[in-house]
Write a protein that holds these residues in place. Structure first.
Motif, PDB file in Angstrom:
ATOM      1  N   ILE A 272       0.793  -1.272   0.041  1.00  0.00           N
ATOM      2  CA  ILE A 272      -0.005  -0.097  -0.159  1.00  0.00           C
ATOM      3  C   ILE A 272       0.885   0.953   0.033  1.00  0.00           C
ATOM      4  CG2 ILE A 272      -1.715  -1.137   1.367  1.00  0.00           C
ATOM      5  CD1 ILE A 272      -0.957   0.277   3.769  1.00  0.00           C
ATOM      6  N   ALA A 273       0.331   2.279  -0.190  1.00  0.00           N
ATOM      7  CA  ALA A 273       1.124   3.730  -0.177  1.00  0.00           C
ATOM      8  C   ALA A 273       1.550   3.812   1.234  1.00  0.00           C
ATOM      9  CB  ALA A 273       0.220   4.850  -0.809  1.00  0.00           C
ATOM     10  N   LEU A 285       7.114  12.223   2.356  1.00  0.00           N
ATOM     11  CA  LEU A 285       7.032  11.621   1.060  1.00  0.00           C
ATOM     12  C   LEU A 285       6.171  10.583   0.979  1.00  0.00           C
ATOM     13  CD1 LEU A 285      10.872  11.720  -0.181  1.00  0.00           C
ATOM     14  CD2 LEU A 285       9.106  13.546  -0.324  1.00  0.00           C
ATOM     15  N   PHE A 286       5.577  10.513  -0.312  1.00  0.00           N
ATOM     16  CA  PHE A 286       4.820   9.213  -0.766  1.00  0.00           C
ATOM     17  C   PHE A 286       5.750   8.231  -1.224  1.00  0.00           C
ATOM     18  CE2 PHE A 286       1.550  12.624  -1.423  1.00  0.00           C
ATOM     19  CZ  PHE A 286       0.714  12.501  -0.096  1.00  0.00           C
ATOM     20  N   VAL A 287       5.528   6.979  -0.668  1.00  0.00           N
ATOM     21  CA  VAL A 287       5.960   5.652  -1.376  1.00  0.00           C
ATOM     22  C   VAL A 287       4.928   4.989  -1.818  1.00  0.00           C
ATOM     23  CG1 VAL A 287       7.685   3.847  -0.930  1.00  0.00           C
ATOM     24  CG2 VAL A 287       7.630   5.987   0.381  1.00  0.00           C
ATOM     25  N   VAL A 288       4.684   4.891  -3.136  1.00  0.00           N
ATOM     26  CA  VAL A 288       3.449   4.129  -3.784  1.00  0.00           C
ATOM     27  C   VAL A 288       3.864   3.004  -4.829  1.00  0.00           C
ATOM     28  CG1 VAL A 288       1.145   4.878  -5.125  1.00  0.00           C
ATOM     29  CG2 VAL A 288       2.607   6.693  -3.940  1.00  0.00           C
ATOM     30  N   PRO A 289       3.242   1.890  -4.531  1.00  0.00           N
ATOM     31  CA  PRO A 289       3.554   0.982  -5.306  1.00  0.00           C
ATOM     32  C   PRO A 289       2.923   0.909  -6.517  1.00  0.00           C
ATOM     33  CG  PRO A 289       1.629   0.150  -3.506  1.00  0.00           C
ATOM     34  CD  PRO A 289       2.345   1.594  -3.202  1.00  0.00           C
ATOM     35  N   TRP A 290       3.639   0.366  -7.598  1.00  0.00           N
ATOM     36  CA  TRP A 290       3.255   0.733  -9.262  1.00  0.00           C
ATOM     37  C   TRP A 290       2.915  -0.422  -9.967  1.00  0.00           C
ATOM     38  CZ3 TRP A 290       5.503   5.001 -12.409  1.00  0.00           C
ATOM     39  CH2 TRP A 290       4.553   5.609 -13.389  1.00  0.00           C
ATOM     40  N   ILE A 291       1.984  -0.605 -10.781  1.00  0.00           N
ATOM     41  CA  ILE A 291       1.966  -1.732 -11.614  1.00  0.00           C
ATOM     42  C   ILE A 291       2.053  -3.116 -11.088  1.00  0.00           C
ATOM     43  CG2 ILE A 291       2.707  -2.855 -13.844  1.00  0.00           C
ATOM     44  CD1 ILE A 291       2.589   0.002 -14.035  1.00  0.00           C
ATOM     45  N   PRO A 292       0.761  -3.488 -10.603  1.00  0.00           N
ATOM     46  CA  PRO A 292       0.526  -4.781  -9.682  1.00  0.00           C
ATOM     47  C   PRO A 292       0.538  -5.825 -10.611  1.00  0.00           C
ATOM     48  CG  PRO A 292      -1.532  -3.859 -10.390  1.00  0.00           C
ATOM     49  CD  PRO A 292      -0.694  -2.726 -10.707  1.00  0.00           C
ATOM     50  N   ASN A 293       1.159  -6.918 -10.059  1.00  0.00           N
ATOM     51  CA  ASN A 293       1.235  -8.295 -10.784  1.00  0.00           C
ATOM     52  C   ASN A 293       0.096  -8.994 -10.669  1.00  0.00           C
ATOM     53  OD1 ASN A 293       3.828  -8.009 -11.705  1.00  0.00           O
ATOM     54  ND2 ASN A 293       4.409  -8.168  -9.420  1.00  0.00           N
ATOM     55  N   GLY A 294      -1.188  -8.795  -9.783  1.00  0.00           N
ATOM     56  CA  GLY A 294      -2.299  -9.351  -9.641  1.00  0.00           C
ATOM     57  C   GLY A 294      -2.087 -10.454  -8.422  1.00  0.00           C
ATOM     58  N   ASP A 295      -1.031 -10.630  -7.724  1.00  0.00           N
ATOM     59  CA  ASP A 295      -0.899 -11.591  -6.671  1.00  0.00           C
ATOM     60  C   ASP A 295      -0.457 -10.910  -5.378  1.00  0.00           C
ATOM     61  OD1 ASP A 295       1.676 -10.971  -7.166  1.00  0.00           O
ATOM     62  OD2 ASP A 295       2.642 -12.896  -7.519  1.00  0.00           O
ATOM     63  N   GLY A 296      -0.559  -9.586  -5.313  1.00  0.00           N
ATOM     64  CA  GLY A 296      -0.324  -8.743  -4.123  1.00  0.00           C
ATOM     65  C   GLY A 296       1.143  -8.208  -4.022  1.00  0.00           C
ATOM     66  N   ARG A 299       5.588  -4.361  -9.531  1.00  0.00           N
ATOM     67  CA  ARG A 299       6.641  -4.334 -10.406  1.00  0.00           C
ATOM     68  C   ARG A 299       7.733  -3.215 -10.010  1.00  0.00           C
ATOM     69  NH1 ARG A 299       5.115  -6.371 -16.579  1.00  0.00           N
ATOM     70  NH2 ARG A 299       3.329  -7.331 -15.926  1.00  0.00           N
ATOM     71  N   PHE A 300       7.088  -2.221  -9.530  1.00  0.00           N
ATOM     72  CA  PHE A 300       7.822  -0.745  -9.261  1.00  0.00           C
ATOM     73  C   PHE A 300       7.159  -0.262  -8.081  1.00  0.00           C
ATOM     74  CE2 PHE A 300       8.124  -1.597 -13.863  1.00  0.00           C
ATOM     75  CZ  PHE A 300       9.569  -1.319 -13.842  1.00  0.00           C
ATOM     76  N   THR A 301       7.894   0.711  -7.465  1.00  0.00           N
ATOM     77  CA  THR A 301       7.589   1.457  -6.454  1.00  0.00           C
ATOM     78  C   THR A 301       8.142   2.995  -6.902  1.00  0.00           C
ATOM     79  OG1 THR A 301       7.252   0.212  -4.551  1.00  0.00           O
ATOM     80  CG2 THR A 301       7.773   2.507  -4.004  1.00  0.00           C
ATOM     81  N   TYR A 302       7.231   4.052  -6.792  1.00  0.00           N
ATOM     82  CA  TYR A 302       7.730   5.406  -7.038  1.00  0.00           C
ATOM     83  C   TYR A 302       7.558   6.165  -5.632  1.00  0.00           C
ATOM     84  CZ  TYR A 302       2.822   7.188  -7.609  1.00  0.00           C
ATOM     85  OH  TYR A 302       1.587   7.451  -7.447  1.00  0.00           O
ATOM     86  N   ILE A 303       8.554   7.166  -5.584  1.00  0.00           N
ATOM     87  CA  ILE A 303       8.573   7.817  -4.169  1.00  0.00           C
ATOM     88  C   ILE A 303       8.756   9.403  -4.715  1.00  0.00           C
ATOM     89  CG2 ILE A 303      10.092   8.389  -2.122  1.00  0.00           C
ATOM     90  CD1 ILE A 303      11.202   5.367  -4.470  1.00  0.00           C
ATOM     91  N   GLY A 304       7.978  10.449  -3.906  1.00  0.00           N
ATOM     92  CA  GLY A 304       7.990  11.686  -4.135  1.00  0.00           C
ATOM     93  C   GLY A 304       6.699  12.297  -3.346  1.00  0.00           C
ATOM     94  N   THR A 305       6.606  13.706  -3.109  1.00  0.00           N
ATOM     95  CA  THR A 305       7.252  14.579  -4.162  1.00  0.00           C
ATOM     96  C   THR A 305       8.051  15.472  -3.367  1.00  0.00           C
ATOM     97  OG1 THR A 305       6.759  15.931  -5.815  1.00  0.00           O
ATOM     98  CG2 THR A 305       5.267  15.892  -4.392  1.00  0.00           C
ATOM     99  N   THR A 306       9.029  16.137  -4.028  1.00  0.00           N
ATOM    100  CA  THR A 306       9.513  17.379  -3.528  1.00  0.00           C
ATOM    101  C   THR A 306       9.004  18.534  -3.649  1.00  0.00           C
ATOM    102  OG1 THR A 306      11.076  17.619  -5.393  1.00  0.00           O
ATOM    103  CG2 THR A 306      11.833  16.115  -3.768  1.00  0.00           C
TER     104      THR A 306
END
Length: 555
Positions: A272-273, A285-296, A299-306
């Motif tokens: 979760i974020a 900052l927000f740490v947000v999971p990105w592009i779900p694989n469908g199993d929980g 693929r990526f996490t993005y972090i921001g923002t300044t």
């Protein structure tokens, strides 16, 4: 009129040169898109021109959140939070395929955390205030998590420092896709829309008679557009358009830079974020999971923002070494995996068009209001500035209200309950590929499925390791007015933001895929490839210099 026919650049250019309009909107970001839809919903004859690509400025470089903004509540701006949470509810109803509920966790650490135990109770009160202000509209309210449950959501945290956490709920959306959906909805209602059209002059003979000189930047061909009113929705470039009208640069915009980094999800493992603190700064900052694989997993996490003052070129804000170091320092203070610059797979940097005021020309941009402002010039040109992604519809309504006042027409906005393109009769699927397409195109995913049936090669990955399909690139140039490799890889898909190097590796293949649909010759194809490669090279170069060095190189 079908959307594909209405949302066609060549047709739009012809109508722009031939027709007279009630309103012309300048700027194809989320605010301009909202304004053209609002005007079209009232039955006004409206057009929109965008200098570059749709959402090529700030509107593709946000945190991709549709939220009230908990920190604005902590700053005492209850009105802004209430408005944003009300608009969040409308967006979830009007575009359920694009706007999804996103849980957020705020860890409570024994020391050096977002909050300490002694003020955890105060944060709990703030959470209740957020729910009461409108957070409840999402259908869920906040709750307290045990340390064990909190750790399960972010297992890379230092477990020994974790006391508990708060869980609350907001929403997320692909900002660039939202812009395109709003524009397509406007086109369905008769709006004339074109990108790569730069306004070079404005001639106003009265407050209700204007002629714009517009240049097709793909051909260099100028033409004129006649309109009764103009809305300037160009974000950080708003003062430049006002200068064409007022003959003096008003200097009302204070750009604030916000950057984000993308890293492999395995380095963070948040499901979760999560809100993390910035050491020695009054920000988080927000740490947000990105592009779900469908199993929980993701693929990526993005972090921001300044959120920093920016004095460099507004056409080319970049993520510098200082920015990367700042974000990674905050991330590594909250997790134990030691993320380095070598782990960063993508970056994006955008400028918020914050409005200057006499009382806010000094201090931090983080403390400037995110409220919007609508003003009309002596010549009757309406400028809308400020605001945030979540409140774009309300900003647009206010701008068009001002236009209606100038034109002396009584027509009310219809956008509060207006479904966006792709939303009607749209049902998600559990099949991974279908779920992916639905989350991006809604009911229009059937068009892409038909493309894949006719040409099975279009079902293959566009960029290896990323979820996008080759049919999405073709759809972008045939249905969404994409005209370059960069349009496809940066905004119609978000491939470049996810993995820049992977995009560079396939840029020639992507150009070969879309070129025939755009009628490219070899020279045009090579120019589009070169332009994308240059964009990526400048990102690489900026990451190796400080902010001061970057600004100095452009002075």
């Amino acid at each position: 009129m079908s959307t594909s026919h209405a949302f066609h650049r060549a047709t739009s250019l012809q109508r722009l040169a031939q027709d007279d309009f009630d309103v012309v909107v300048i700027g194809g970001g989320i605010t301009g898109a909202g304004a053209v839809l609002d005007a079209a919903s009232r039955g006004l004859k409206v057009a929109l021109v965008e200098r570059d690509d749709f959402a090529s400025g700030t509107s593709s470089k946000s945190s991709k959140l549709v939220h009230g903004g908990l920190r604005y509540l902590q700053q005492g701006d209850v009105r802004l939070v209430y408005q944003a949470l009300r608009e969040r509810k409308r967006l979830r109803r009007n575009a359920p395929h694009l706007v999804k509920v996103l849980p957020f966790m705020i860890p409570i650490l024994t020391k050096d955390g977002v909050v300490s135990k002694k003020i955890a109770r105060a944060l709990g009160s703030a959470m209740w205030m957020y729910d009461i202000t409108g957070g409840w509209r999402i259908g869920k309210i906040h709750r307290r998590l045990s340390a064990k449950k909190a750790f399960a959501h972010l297992p890379t945290m230092p477990r020994e420092k974790l006391a508990s956490a708060y869980l609350y709920f907001d929403a997320e959306a692909d900002d660039a896709r939202l812009v395109v959906a709003v524009l397509q909805t406007a086109a369905e209602r008769g709006a004339v829309i074109a990108n790569r059209c730069s306004v070079s002059s404005i001639d106003s003979t009265s407050t209700t008679s204007h002629t714009l000189t517009v240049v097709d930047t793909l051909t260099g061909q100028p033409f004129t557009v006649r309109t009764r009113s103009i809305i300037n929705a160009t974000g950080v470039w708003a003062d430049d358009i006002r200068a064409l009208d007022e003959k003096v640069h008003p200097d009302t915009i204070r750009p604030a830079k916000g950057v984000h980094l993308t890293v492999p999800w395995e380095k963070v493992r948040n499901d979760i974020a999560v809100v993390i603190p910035v050491p020695r700064d009054r920000r988080s900052l927000f740490v947000v999971p990105w592009i779900p694989n469908g199993d929980g997993t993701y693929r990526f996490t993005y972090i921001g923002t300044t959120d920093t003052d920016y004095t460099g070129p507004v056409n080319d804000p970049q993520c510098t070494k200082d920015d990367i170091d700042y974000v990674l320092a905050a991330l590594n203070a909250s997790i134990t995996t030691g993320v380095t610059t070598d782990d960063v797979t993508g970056v994006w940097s955008g400028l918020r068009p914050l409005v200057k005021s006499d009382a806010a020309t000094t201090g931090r941009t983080a403390d400037l209001s995110r409220r919007h402002k609508v003003v009309a010039s002596a010549q009757g040109i309406v400028t809308v500035t400020g605001g945030k992604l979540t409140t774009y519809r309300e900003m647009a309504e206010d701008a068009v209200d001002e236009v209606c006042r100038l034109l002396n027409v009584k027509k009310s906005s219809k956008t509060k309950t207006l479904s966006l393109h792709g939303a009607r009769h749209s049902r998600p699927s559990s099949h991974p590929q279908d779920a992916h397409l639905h989350s991006r195109f809604g009911n229009q995913s059937s068009v892409l499925k038909k493309m894949m049936e006719q040409d099975p090669s279009l079902a293959k990955e566009l960029v290896p390791g990323l979820p996008y399909l080759r049919c999405e690139a073709v759809y972008a140039v045939t249905h969404e007015m994409a005209v370059s490799v960069d349009d496809v890889l940066t905004r119609r898909t978000r491939a470049r933001l996810l993995d820049r190097r992977a995009c560079v590796a396939v840029v020639r293949d992507v150009a070969s895929l879309i070129g025939p649909h755009l009628g490219w010759d070899d020279a045009t194809k090579e120019a589009s490839i070169a332009q994308f490669m240059d964009e990526c090279a400048r990102e690489d170069a900026a990451a190796m210099v400080t902010e001061a060095e970057f600004i100095a190189s452009h002075s």
